[in-house]
Design an enzyme around this catalytic site. Structure first.
Site, PDB file in Angstrom:
ATOM      1  N   CYS A 158      -4.605  12.440  13.196  1.00  0.00           N
ATOM      2  CA  CYS A 158      -5.304  11.145  13.115  1.00  0.00           C
ATOM      3  C   CYS A 158      -5.099  10.467  14.467  1.00  0.00           C
ATOM      4  O   CYS A 158      -4.466  11.011  15.366  1.00  0.00           O
ATOM      5  CB  CYS A 158      -4.779  10.296  11.961  1.00  0.00           C
ATOM      6  SG  CYS A 158      -3.284   9.411  12.344  1.00  0.00           S
ATOM      7  N   ARG A 197       0.652  14.429  13.410  1.00  0.00           N
ATOM      8  CA  ARG A 197       1.152  14.168  12.038  1.00  0.00           C
ATOM      9  C   ARG A 197       1.114  15.425  11.167  1.00  0.00           C
ATOM     10  O   ARG A 197       0.439  15.501  10.144  1.00  0.00           O
ATOM     11  CB  ARG A 197       0.350  13.031  11.408  1.00  0.00           C
ATOM     12  CG  ARG A 197       0.495  11.746  12.209  1.00  0.00           C
ATOM     13  CD  ARG A 197      -0.201  10.587  11.601  1.00  0.00           C
ATOM     14  NE  ARG A 197       0.528  10.092  10.420  1.00  0.00           N
ATOM     15  CZ  ARG A 197       0.077   9.095   9.679  1.00  0.00           C
ATOM     16  NH1 ARG A 197      -1.071   8.538   9.977  1.00  0.00           N
ATOM     17  NH2 ARG A 197       0.738   8.673   8.624  1.00  0.00           N
ATOM     18  N   VAL A 250       8.406   6.850  16.972  1.00  0.00           N
ATOM     19  CA  VAL A 250       8.057   7.606  15.768  1.00  0.00           C
ATOM     20  C   VAL A 250       6.805   8.447  15.967  1.00  0.00           C
ATOM     21  O   VAL A 250       6.775   9.636  15.652  1.00  0.00           O
ATOM     22  CB  VAL A 250       7.877   6.652  14.559  1.00  0.00           C
ATOM     23  CG1 VAL A 250       7.424   7.421  13.320  1.00  0.00           C
ATOM     24  CG2 VAL A 250       9.184   5.910  14.284  1.00  0.00           C
ATOM     25  N   ARG A 307      -4.847  10.539   4.619  1.00  0.00           N
ATOM     26  CA  ARG A 307      -3.788  11.540   4.745  1.00  0.00           C
ATOM     27  C   ARG A 307      -2.796  11.467   3.587  1.00  0.00           C
ATOM     28  O   ARG A 307      -2.196  12.468   3.208  1.00  0.00           O
ATOM     29  CB  ARG A 307      -2.993  11.370   6.033  1.00  0.00           C
ATOM     30  CG  ARG A 307      -3.684  10.932   7.242  1.00  0.00           C
ATOM     31  CD  ARG A 307      -2.698  10.671   8.344  1.00  0.00           C
ATOM     32  NE  ARG A 307      -1.530  11.495   8.193  1.00  0.00           N
ATOM     33  CZ  ARG A 307      -1.480  12.793   8.452  1.00  0.00           C
ATOM     34  NH1 ARG A 307      -2.562  13.397   8.846  1.00  0.00           N
ATOM     35  NH2 ARG A 307      -0.372  13.476   8.282  1.00  0.00           N
ATOM     36  N   LYS A 320       0.851  -1.210   0.000  1.00  0.00           N
ATOM     37  CA  LYS A 320       0.000   0.000   0.000  1.00  0.00           C
ATOM     38  C   LYS A 320       0.878   1.248   0.000  1.00  0.00           C
ATOM     39  O   LYS A 320       0.657   2.185  -0.776  1.00  0.00           O
ATOM     40  CB  LYS A 320      -0.878  -0.008   1.249  1.00  0.00           C
ATOM     41  CG  LYS A 320      -1.553   1.338   1.558  1.00  0.00           C
ATOM     42  CD  LYS A 320      -2.431   1.285   2.788  1.00  0.00           C
ATOM     43  CE  LYS A 320      -1.700   1.440   4.075  1.00  0.00           C
ATOM     44  NZ  LYS A 320      -1.353   2.814   4.454  1.00  0.00           N
ATOM     45  N   ASN A 321       1.907   1.258   0.853  1.00  0.00           N
ATOM     46  CA  ASN A 321       2.691   2.488   1.049  1.00  0.00           C
ATOM     47  C   ASN A 321       3.717   2.743  -0.039  1.00  0.00           C
ATOM     48  O   ASN A 321       4.444   3.736   0.003  1.00  0.00           O
ATOM     49  CB  ASN A 321       3.344   2.475   2.435  1.00  0.00           C
ATOM     50  CG  ASN A 321       2.319   2.641   3.535  1.00  0.00           C
ATOM     51  OD1 ASN A 321       1.151   2.945   3.250  1.00  0.00           O
ATOM     52  ND2 ASN A 321       2.718   2.414   4.767  1.00  0.00           N
ATOM     53  N   ARG A 367      -8.479  -0.680   4.999  1.00  0.00           N
ATOM     54  CA  ARG A 367      -7.632   0.336   4.358  1.00  0.00           C
ATOM     55  C   ARG A 367      -6.274  -0.245   4.000  1.00  0.00           C
ATOM     56  O   ARG A 367      -5.627   0.222   3.068  1.00  0.00           O
ATOM     57  CB  ARG A 367      -7.415   1.513   5.314  1.00  0.00           C
ATOM     58  CG  ARG A 367      -8.660   2.300   5.613  1.00  0.00           C
ATOM     59  CD  ARG A 367      -8.324   3.554   6.360  1.00  0.00           C
ATOM     60  NE  ARG A 367      -7.264   4.289   5.665  1.00  0.00           N
ATOM     61  CZ  ARG A 367      -6.746   5.426   6.136  1.00  0.00           C
ATOM     62  NH1 ARG A 367      -7.164   5.918   7.280  1.00  0.00           N
ATOM     63  NH2 ARG A 367      -5.815   6.058   5.479  1.00  0.00           N
ATOM     64  N   ASP A 379       5.152   0.417  12.031  1.00  0.00           N
ATOM     65  CA  ASP A 379       3.923  -0.219  11.533  1.00  0.00           C
ATOM     66  C   ASP A 379       3.807  -1.669  11.977  1.00  0.00           C
ATOM     67  O   ASP A 379       2.791  -2.304  11.719  1.00  0.00           O
ATOM     68  CB  ASP A 379       3.845  -0.146  10.008  1.00  0.00           C
ATOM     69  CG  ASP A 379       3.610   1.269   9.539  1.00  0.00           C
ATOM     70  OD1 ASP A 379       3.728   1.529   8.334  1.00  0.00           O
ATOM     71  OD2 ASP A 379       3.330   2.130  10.392  1.00  0.00           O
TER      72      ASP A 379
HETATM   73  C1  EPZ Z   1       4.330   6.906   6.447  1.00  0.00           C
HETATM   74  O1  EPZ Z   1       3.543   7.906   7.058  1.00  0.00           O
HETATM   75  C2  EPZ Z   1       3.441   5.687   6.318  1.00  0.00           C
HETATM   76  N1  EPZ Z   1       2.306   6.008   5.446  1.00  0.00           N
HETATM   77  C3  EPZ Z   1       2.952   5.256   7.701  1.00  0.00           C
HETATM   78  O2  EPZ Z   1       2.190   4.061   7.541  1.00  0.00           O
HETATM   79  C4  EPZ Z   1       4.176   4.946   8.569  1.00  0.00           C
HETATM   80  O3  EPZ Z   1       3.729   4.606   9.874  1.00  0.00           O
HETATM   81  C5  EPZ Z   1       5.097   6.163   8.619  1.00  0.00           C
HETATM   82  O4  EPZ Z   1       5.458   6.574   7.281  1.00  0.00           O
HETATM   83  C6  EPZ Z   1       6.377   5.896   9.391  1.00  0.00           C
HETATM   84  O5  EPZ Z   1       7.046   4.822   8.810  1.00  0.00           O
HETATM   85  C7  EPZ Z   1       2.503   6.023   4.104  1.00  0.00           C
HETATM   86  O6  EPZ Z   1       3.589   5.803   3.607  1.00  0.00           O
HETATM   87  C8  EPZ Z   1       1.295   6.329   3.263  1.00  0.00           C
HETATM   88  P1  EPZ Z   1       6.302  10.270   8.587  1.00  0.00           P
HETATM   89  P2  EPZ Z   1       4.087   9.431   7.102  1.00  0.00           P
HETATM   90  O7  EPZ Z   1       6.142  11.545   7.836  1.00  0.00           O
HETATM   91  O8  EPZ Z   1       4.946   9.696   5.935  1.00  0.00           O
HETATM   92  C9  EPZ Z   1       6.580  13.606  11.906  1.00  0.00           C
HETATM   93  C10 EPZ Z   1       0.385   2.655   7.860  1.00  0.00           C
HETATM   94  O9  EPZ Z   1       0.033   2.066   8.879  1.00  0.00           O
HETATM   95  N2  EPZ Z   1       6.437  14.599  10.813  1.00  0.00           N
HETATM   96  O10 EPZ Z   1       7.457   9.390   8.272  1.00  0.00           O
HETATM   97  O11 EPZ Z   1       2.924  10.311   7.345  1.00  0.00           O
HETATM   98  C11 EPZ Z   1       5.335  12.768  12.125  1.00  0.00           C
HETATM   99  O12 EPZ Z   1       4.412  13.431  12.966  1.00  0.00           O
HETATM  100  C12 EPZ Z   1       0.800   4.097   7.925  1.00  0.00           C
HETATM  101  O13 EPZ Z   1       0.465   2.127   6.717  1.00  0.00           O
HETATM  102  C13 EPZ Z   1       6.475  15.962  11.104  1.00  0.00           C
HETATM  103  O14 EPZ Z   1       6.614  16.362  12.264  1.00  0.00           O
HETATM  104  O15 EPZ Z   1       4.983   9.404   8.412  1.00  0.00           O
HETATM  105  C14 EPZ Z   1       5.891  11.514  12.758  1.00  0.00           C
HETATM  106  O16 EPZ Z   1       6.046  11.725  14.152  1.00  0.00           O
HETATM  107  C15 EPZ Z   1       0.555   4.677   9.292  1.00  0.00           C
HETATM  108  N3  EPZ Z   1       6.343  16.855  10.087  1.00  0.00           N
HETATM  109  C16 EPZ Z   1       7.283  11.367  12.113  1.00  0.00           C
HETATM  110  O17 EPZ Z   1       7.577  12.657  11.547  1.00  0.00           O
HETATM  111  C17 EPZ Z   1       6.184  16.464   8.781  1.00  0.00           C
HETATM  112  O18 EPZ Z   1       6.087  17.338   7.883  1.00  0.00           O
HETATM  113  C18 EPZ Z   1       7.347  10.351  10.998  1.00  0.00           C
HETATM  114  O19 EPZ Z   1       6.243  10.595  10.151  1.00  0.00           O
HETATM  115  C19 EPZ Z   1       6.158  15.084   8.500  1.00  0.00           C
HETATM  116  C20 EPZ Z   1       6.287  14.170   9.529  1.00  0.00           C
END
Ligand code: EPZ
Length: 426
Positions: A117, A122, A328, A93, A22-23, A398, A306
């Site tokens: 969420c 996030r 994370v 998202r 998916k990702n 999802r 995850d």
């Molecule tokens: C991706 O989400 C995945 N989703 C998530 O999978 C996964 O848990 C996550 O990466 C971490 O591996 C997809 O790829 C569609 P991040 P993402 O930006 O990109 C902070 C699932 O279950 N952050 O790597 O949204 C954020 O709050 C989903 O399949 C900021 O502060 O995660 C978090 O604490 C859930 N500012 C950390 O970074 C930003 O602009 C990592 O988030 C962006 C992120």
């Protein structure tokens, strides 16, 4: 709302085929917007988030055709608008992933802020700051990101935090920029690499994907490409953990073993016998109860966040004391409250779940809160005495293709129940 009814106690035994990731599919489908012509994407999982993405692209005027094998042709030449509305973004998202491609290819994008969420606030500040550094004019007003640019210009981007979709958005934006960009402290996830491989197949010039420094030499234009999405490492890990918890055995096929090194090491620590082939992983507990393990989540190649909820479920029935630390996301332990109701002896101390395993949980009605938490509740139901009814399973749909069919194929007693009839209380 539909629910899953699970009667626990069966050991899983058998083979299953893993679906596409998916990702990886989500950013790749967004990346099709960068091309001057159609792309054909294969091995796409049949998931609600994929349907949502197709609907979002369709509302932009993009033409999509899906064949019976879930190969999707996406033709951006008919695009009529660069708008991702709130009612779509709030359900997924990852819609934010159209921001970079729209800006790079069309010079404009109006994308709703995703909002928080269940697992955390996030924010997407790093996406916005990176695009501004590439020359975009961005205002954030009325809940929307309004972005405009003539042509993005290459820049050096140093990410404050490792962000998966942030890295993906900026890599896509830089692909058509004037000049070279370097993304420092980039995410190293395999899904980032898969996206880079697809973009290069379209004519992009990206190097370093999979390391923390990605270099993107901007090109004038990109053409559509045929590309198959890589297998889902999180689905793979979820089924391996399910087999370990039920003291069974499983062979997961059509997967990518090298992407699961950190999980395989932990499962071996649990006492699992694991054999690995080119595209399959076989796990056998030989009837043994798993031993508890300690885990600390972090960006790839460390243990994936995850898979955190699934490991909490395993520790709940493992032999010994196990500690799971989440680094994370700030609020990714909702599943703990639910498995406590199933008899788990687990407590939260800050960002660490400490559990003393019990032989068996007891079935109970539970509620899913996010995608991976809901998967962990299904796993807990597999090892509970009695019936477990998991509500709000749209979260599961999802991210997991036909989860109850695949588990039933392995011997689980699980079936999907129709939603409760809406009872009008007079
Ligand atoms: C991706 O989400 C995945 N989703 C998530 O999978 C996964 O848990 C996550 O990466 C971490 O591996 C997809 O790829 C569609 P991040 P993402 O930006 O990109 C902070 C699932 O279950 N952050 O790597 O949204 C954020 O709050 C989903 O399949 C900021 O502060 O995660 C978090 O604490 C859930 N500012 C950390 O970074 C930003 O602009 C990592 O988030 C962006 C992120």
């Amino acid at each position: 709302m539909e629910r899953l009814l699970i009667r626990g106690g069966n050991s899983l035994d058998g083979d299953i085929r893993i679906s596409g990731a998916k990702n990886a599919a989500l950013p790749i489908m967004a990346g099709t917007l960068l091309a001057d012509g159609p792309s054909v994407i294969g091995n796409i999982p049949d998931l609600h988030d994929i349907t949502t993405t197709m609907e979002l692209l369709g509302r932009m005027g993009v033409r999509l055709t899906v064949d019976e094998r879930m190969r999707v042709e996406i033709d951006p030449r008919s695009l009529t608008n660069c708008h991702a509305p709130y009612e779509m973004v709030k359900t997924m998202r990852a819609s934010i992933l159209v921001l970079g491609p729209l800006l790079a290819r069309y010079g404009e994008a109006d994308v709703s802020l995703p909002g928080g969420c269940a697992i955390g606030t996030r924010p997407v500040n790093l996406h916005v700051e990176g695009l501004r550094a590439l020359g975009a004019e961005i205002s954030v007003e009325n809940g929307y990101i309004r972005a405009r640019c003539s042509r993005l210009k290459g820049a050096r981007l140093v990410m404050d935090l490792v962000t998966v979709t942030g890295t993906e958005n900026l890599m896509m934006a830089a692909a058509l920029a004037d000049g070279t960009s370097v993304i420092e402290n980039a995410a190293r996830e395999p899904e980032v690499v898969d996206l880079a491989n697809y973009l290069n197949a379209m004519g992009a010039k990206i190097s370093g994907a999979g390391t923390d420094t990605i270099t993107v030499e901007g090109v004038e234009r990109m053409q559509g490409a045929h590309y198959d999405v890589l297998p889902d490492r999180i689905e793979t890990g979820t089924f391996l953990v399910a087999a370990a918890m039920t003291r069974g055995r499983i062979r997961v096929k059509n997967t990518a073993p090298p992407l699961l090194d950190s999980l395989i090491a932990k499962l071996r620590d649990c006492g699992a016998d694991i054999a690995i082939g080119d595209d399959w992983i076989a796990l056998d507990m030989d009837g043994r109860r798993p031993k508890a393990v300690n885990v600390r989540t972090a960006p790839y190649p460390a243990f994936p966040t995850d898979m955190q909820a699934q490991l909490c479920a395993l520790n709940a029935v493992a032999d010994g004391v196990g500690m799971v630390t989440e680094t994370v996301f700030e609020n990714r332990f909702m599943h703990i409250l639910e498995i406590q109701r199933m008899g788990a002896e687990v407590k939260l101390e800050g960002h660490t779940a400490i559990s003393t395993g019990v032989e068996y949980l007891t079935g109970a009605p539970v509620m899913a809160t996010d995608l991976r938490a809901s998967a962990s509740l299904v796993l807990a139901g597999l090892v509970a005495k009695g019936d477990t009814l998991v509500d709000r399973i749209y979260h599961i749909d999802r991210g997991y293709e036909c989860i109850e069919e695949k588990l039933a194929q392995l011997g689980a007693d699980i079936r999907r129940m129709p939603g409760e009839l809406a009872v009008n209380h007079a």
